[in-house]
Design an enzyme around this catalytic site. Sequence first.
Site, PDB file in Angstrom:
ATOM      1  CB  SER A   9      -0.913   0.029   1.226  1.00  0.00           C
ATOM      2  OG  SER A   9      -1.622   1.258   1.288  1.00  0.00           O
ATOM      3  CG  HIS A  10       0.642   4.405  -2.879  1.00  0.00           C
ATOM      4  ND1 HIS A  10       0.234   3.312  -3.607  1.00  0.00           N
ATOM      5  CD2 HIS A  10       1.352   5.183  -3.726  1.00  0.00           C
ATOM      6  CE1 HIS A  10       0.676   3.438  -4.842  1.00  0.00           C
ATOM      7  NE2 HIS A  10       1.358   4.557  -4.940  1.00  0.00           N
ATOM      8  CB  VAL A  11      -1.258   4.708   3.417  1.00  0.00           C
ATOM      9  CG1 VAL A  11      -1.376   5.215   4.836  1.00  0.00           C
ATOM     10  CG2 VAL A  11      -1.669   5.774   2.411  1.00  0.00           C
TER      11      VAL A  11
END
Length: 122
Positions: A9-11
């Site tokens: 995930s980007h986060v």
Amino acid sequence: MSLGITIVSHVYEVANGLPRLLTQVAKDVPITTAGGTEDNDVGTSMEKIMNAFEENDADEILAFYDLGSAKMNLEMAIEMTDKKVHLYDVALIEGAYTAATLLEAGVDLQEVEKQLEPLKIK
């Protein structure tokens, strides 16, 4: 052959929070994550993805991701690892949850992929 899951995930919080849900239904499935950049900012990291592959105890990995550039980094990482990695273009949470529950129940990869098909993002 053992099967595990890697979540990208980007986060950071998304990647590392999702296993909290998955382990409730799949405590025996190896799950590793790669969330955010090296300094945990929004983005993805090839190094984190490679580490997630290597740290996963499974022989084969089912990989799930959130956005397009995560897929691009996953595809590059897949070419660089010795492990067999299956990449799925499905809704992240629903796909990972479906796979985790089925793997925990001992369902084979072919059936897992059949169950993931309706979750495919087109």
